[in-house]
Design a protein around this motif. Structure first.
Motif, PDB file in Angstrom:
ATOM      1  N   ALA A   1       8.056  -5.492   4.166  1.00 22.30           N
ATOM      2  CA  ALA A   1       7.469  -4.148   4.068  1.00 22.30           C
ATOM      3  C   ALA A   1       6.802  -3.992   2.707  1.00 22.30           C
ATOM      4  CB  ALA A   1       8.544  -3.089   4.287  1.00 22.30           C
ATOM      5  N   LYS A   2       5.708  -4.700   2.520  1.00 23.10           N
ATOM      6  CA  LYS A   2       5.050  -4.766   1.214  1.00 23.10           C
ATOM      7  C   LYS A   2       4.540  -3.415   0.747  1.00 23.10           C
ATOM      8  CE  LYS A   2       5.513  -9.255   0.908  1.00 23.10           C
ATOM      9  NZ  LYS A   2       6.456  -9.849  -0.065  1.00 23.10           N
ATOM     10  N   ASN A   3       4.031  -2.614   1.664  1.00 27.98           N
ATOM     11  CA  ASN A   3       3.511  -1.298   1.269  1.00 27.98           C
ATOM     12  C   ASN A   3       4.633  -0.384   0.795  1.00 27.98           C
ATOM     13  OD1 ASN A   3       0.780  -1.940   2.080  1.00 27.98           O
ATOM     14  ND2 ASN A   3       1.472  -1.693   4.189  1.00 27.98           N
ATOM     15  N   VAL A   4       5.764  -0.449   1.486  1.00 23.34           N
ATOM     16  CA  VAL A   4       6.926   0.328   1.065  1.00 23.34           C
ATOM     17  C   VAL A   4       7.429  -0.167  -0.281  1.00 23.34           C
ATOM     18  CG1 VAL A   4       9.361   0.823   1.562  1.00 23.34           C
ATOM     19  CG2 VAL A   4       7.661   1.025   3.367  1.00 23.34           C
TER      20      VAL A   4
ATOM     21  N   ASP B   1      -2.249  11.686  -2.565  1.00 20.87           N
ATOM     22  CA  ASP B   1      -2.482  11.194  -3.924  1.00 20.87           C
ATOM     23  C   ASP B   1      -1.475  11.720  -4.935  1.00 20.87           C
ATOM     24  OD1 ASP B   1      -4.716   9.735  -3.131  1.00 20.87           O
ATOM     25  OD2 ASP B   1      -6.081  11.429  -3.447  1.00 20.87           O
ATOM     26  N   GLU B   2      -0.696  12.738  -4.569  1.00 18.17           N
ATOM     27  CA  GLU B   2       0.195  13.369  -5.532  1.00 18.17           C
ATOM     28  C   GLU B   2       1.669  13.159  -5.150  1.00 18.17           C
ATOM     29  OE1 GLU B   2      -0.968  17.452  -5.765  1.00 18.17           O
ATOM     30  OE2 GLU B   2      -2.904  16.999  -6.711  1.00 18.17           O
ATOM     31  N   PHE B   3       2.461  12.889  -6.161  1.00 12.28           N
ATOM     32  CA  PHE B   3       3.911  12.767  -5.993  1.00 12.28           C
ATOM     33  C   PHE B   3       4.466  14.098  -5.515  1.00 12.28           C
ATOM     34  CE2 PHE B   3       8.229  13.157  -7.718  1.00 12.28           C
ATOM     35  CZ  PHE B   3       8.806  11.969  -7.301  1.00 12.28           C
ATOM     36  N   SER B   4       5.428  14.052  -4.581  1.00 19.84           N
ATOM     37  CA  SER B   4       5.980  15.289  -4.025  1.00 19.84           C
ATOM     38  C   SER B   4       7.451  15.116  -3.681  1.00 19.84           C
ATOM     39  CB  SER B   4       5.204  15.702  -2.768  1.00 19.84           C
ATOM     40  OG  SER B   4       5.547  14.849  -1.678  1.00 19.84           O
ATOM     41  N   ILE B   5       8.037  16.190  -3.181  1.00 15.83           N
ATOM     42  CA  ILE B   5       9.438  16.137  -2.762  1.00 15.83           C
ATOM     43  C   ILE B   5       9.647  15.122  -1.643  1.00 15.83           C
ATOM     44  CG2 ILE B   5       9.224  18.031  -1.107  1.00 15.83           C
ATOM     45  CD1 ILE B   5      12.133  18.819  -1.953  1.00 15.83           C
TER      46      ILE B   5
ATOM     47  N   LEU C   1       7.364   3.148   8.276  1.00 14.73           N
ATOM     48  CA  LEU C   1       6.795   3.725   7.070  1.00 14.73           C
ATOM     49  C   LEU C   1       5.802   2.759   6.423  1.00 14.73           C
ATOM     50  CD1 LEU C   1       6.697   6.123   5.164  1.00 14.73           C
ATOM     51  CD2 LEU C   1       8.586   5.101   3.883  1.00 14.73           C
ATOM     52  N   ASP C   2       6.101   1.468   6.487  1.00 13.43           N
ATOM     53  CA  ASP C   2       5.188   0.471   5.930  1.00 13.43           C
ATOM     54  C   ASP C   2       3.830   0.548   6.610  1.00 13.43           C
ATOM     55  OD1 ASP C   2       5.161  -1.867   4.006  1.00 13.43           O
ATOM     56  OD2 ASP C   2       4.403  -2.833   5.825  1.00 13.43           O
ATOM     57  N   ASP C   3       3.828   0.675   7.909  1.00 14.16           N
ATOM     58  CA  ASP C   3       2.564   0.812   8.644  1.00 14.16           C
ATOM     59  C   ASP C   3       1.828   2.084   8.222  1.00 14.16           C
ATOM     60  OD1 ASP C   3       3.034  -1.517  10.032  1.00 14.16           O
ATOM     61  OD2 ASP C   3       3.834  -0.513  11.817  1.00 14.16           O
ATOM     62  N   GLU C   4       2.579   3.176   8.042  1.00 13.19           N
ATOM     63  CA  GLU C   4       1.966   4.442   7.656  1.00 13.19           C
ATOM     64  C   GLU C   4       1.323   4.360   6.266  1.00 13.19           C
ATOM     65  OE1 GLU C   4       1.497   7.359   9.121  1.00 13.19           O
ATOM     66  OE2 GLU C   4       2.415   6.834  11.037  1.00 13.19           O
ATOM     67  N   LEU C   5       1.910   3.553   5.389  1.00 14.21           N
ATOM     68  CA  LEU C   5       1.395   3.428   4.023  1.00 14.21           C
ATOM     69  C   LEU C   5       0.319   2.349   3.891  1.00 14.21           C
ATOM     70  CD1 LEU C   5       4.721   3.777   1.987  1.00 14.21           C
ATOM     71  CD2 LEU C   5       2.858   5.440   2.118  1.00 14.21           C
ATOM     72  N   SER C   6      -0.066   1.759   5.000  1.00 19.26           N
ATOM     73  CA  SER C   6      -1.056   0.667   4.947  1.00 19.26           C
ATOM     74  C   SER C   6      -2.457   1.147   4.578  1.00 19.26           C
ATOM     75  CB  SER C   6      -1.100  -0.067   6.294  1.00 19.26           C
ATOM     76  OG  SER C   6      -1.555   0.800   7.325  1.00 19.26           O
ATOM     77  N   ASP C   7      -2.657   2.483   4.543  1.00 22.92           N
ATOM     78  CA  ASP C   7      -3.976   2.997   4.140  1.00 22.92           C
ATOM     79  C   ASP C   7      -4.162   2.969   2.633  1.00 22.92           C
ATOM     80  OD1 ASP C   7      -2.307   5.050   3.323  1.00 22.92           O
ATOM     81  OD2 ASP C   7      -3.207   6.582   4.621  1.00 22.92           O
ATOM     82  N   GLY C   8      -3.103   2.583   1.894  1.00 23.49           N
ATOM     83  CA  GLY C   8      -3.229   2.414   0.453  1.00 23.49           C
ATOM     84  C   GLY C   8      -2.967   3.652  -0.384  1.00 23.49           C
ATOM     85  N   ARG C   9      -2.600   4.763   0.238  1.00 24.49           N
ATOM     86  CA  ARG C   9      -2.353   5.966  -0.564  1.00 24.49           C
ATOM     87  C   ARG C   9      -1.139   5.730  -1.465  1.00 24.49           C
ATOM     88  NH1 ARG C   9      -0.463   7.191   4.648  1.00 24.49           N
ATOM     89  NH2 ARG C   9       1.627   8.128   4.758  1.00 24.49           N
ATOM     90  N   PRO C  10      -1.140   6.328  -2.653  1.00 19.28           N
ATOM     91  CA  PRO C  10      -0.060   6.039  -3.602  1.00 19.28           C
ATOM     92  C   PRO C  10       1.270   6.700  -3.264  1.00 19.28           C
ATOM     93  CG  PRO C  10      -1.603   7.606  -4.541  1.00 19.28           C
ATOM     94  CD  PRO C  10      -2.215   7.132  -3.267  1.00 19.28           C
TER      95      PRO C  10
END
Length: 202
Positions: free
Chosen positions: A184-187, A157-161, A143-152
Motif C-alpha cells: 500500500a505505497k500510497n498509504v 490538499d489540506e490536513f484535517s481531522i 484506502l491505497d486505491d483512493e489515494l492513488s490520485d496523488g493528493r497529499p
C-alpha cells in the motif's frame, strides 16, 4: 476548562487536534487499568464511563472525541481542521466518517473481541475478531486505491481531522499487531507525511 483523558485512540485524537490548534488545557488522567472510569466521581461526569470528556468552565460536559474537536474548532478557528467552505467541510466529514467506519471500526473490533482488557465490557467473539483481522489489509488496500490520485491528505490538499482519525487508526494497528501492507505505497507515503507532524507526538 479541563480534559479527562488517558490511553486510547479517542484521547489521542483529541490531543493531536489540540496540538495542531496550539491549544493547551489542564488534563485529568483517567486510568482504566485501575478502574477509575467506574468510580462514582467519574460516572457523575460521564455516565458511560468513557474518555475523553471536555468539561467547560461553566460545568458543561462534552463527550465523544469528534464532538470535542468540533467545539475546539469553533472556539479556536485557525487552523481549520474541519474544512473552510461548504465543499471542503463536506469532504472532511465524508473522509472522517470513512476512516472511522471502514478502517477504525474494523481495527477496533479486533481489539474489542480479542484483548482481555475488554472482556468485562462486552461478550467477546474471538472468531469475529479473526474475521475482522483478516479484513484489515483489504481496508488499507481500499484506502491505497483512493489515494492513488496523488493528493497529499485524505480530504484533499489540506490536513484535517480525517487524517488524524486515520493516523490514529494506523497507531492502533501497531498496538494490536496489525501491519499496514507494504504494497500500500500510497498509504505508506500519506502515513509518513502525517506522522512527521509534531502533533502526532501529543
Amino acid at each position: 476548562m479541563k480534559l479527562y483523558q488517558g490511553m486510547g485512540p479517542n484521547s489521542y485524537r483529541v490531543r493531536i487536534f489540540m496540538a495542531e490548534k496550539g491549544i493547551s488545557l489542564p488534563m485529568v488522567d483517567v486510568d482504566f487499568a485501575k478502574g477509575e472510569h467506574k468510580a462514582p466521581e467519574f460516572l457523575a461526569v460521564n455516565s458511560l464511563g468513557q474518555i475523553p470528556v471536555l468539561e467547560l468552565d461553566d460545568g458543561t460536559v462534552i463527550t465523544e472525541s469528534v464532538a470535542i474537536c468540533r467545539y475546539l474548532e469553533e472556539t479556536t478557528r485557525e487552523p481549520q481542521l474541519f474544512g473552510h467552505d461548504a465543499v471542503s467541510r463536506a469532504k472532511v466529514e465524508m473522509w472522517n466518517r470513512r476512516a472511522e467506519l471502514v478502517i477504525l471500526g474494523t481495527v477496533g473490533n479486533v481489539a474489542l473481541h480479542s484483548d482481555a482488557f475488554f472482556a468485562e465490557r462486552l461478550t467477546q467473539f474471538p472468531a469475529f475478531a479473526e474475521t475482522e483481522r483478516a479484513a484489515v489489509p483489504q481496508k488499507w488496500g481500499w484506502l491505497d486505491d483512493e489515494l492513488s490520485d496523488g493528493r497529499p491528505f485524505l480530504a484533499g490538499d489540506e490536513f484535517s481531522i480525517a487524517d488524524i482519525t486515520a493516523g490514529v487508526t494506523a497507531w492502533l494497528c501497531e498496538v494490536f499487531g496489525m501491519e499496514i501492507p507494504a504494497s500500500a505505497k500510497n498509504v505508506q507515503r500519506w502515513l509518513e507525511r502525517v506522522r512527521s507532524r509534531p502533533s502526532f507526538e501529543a
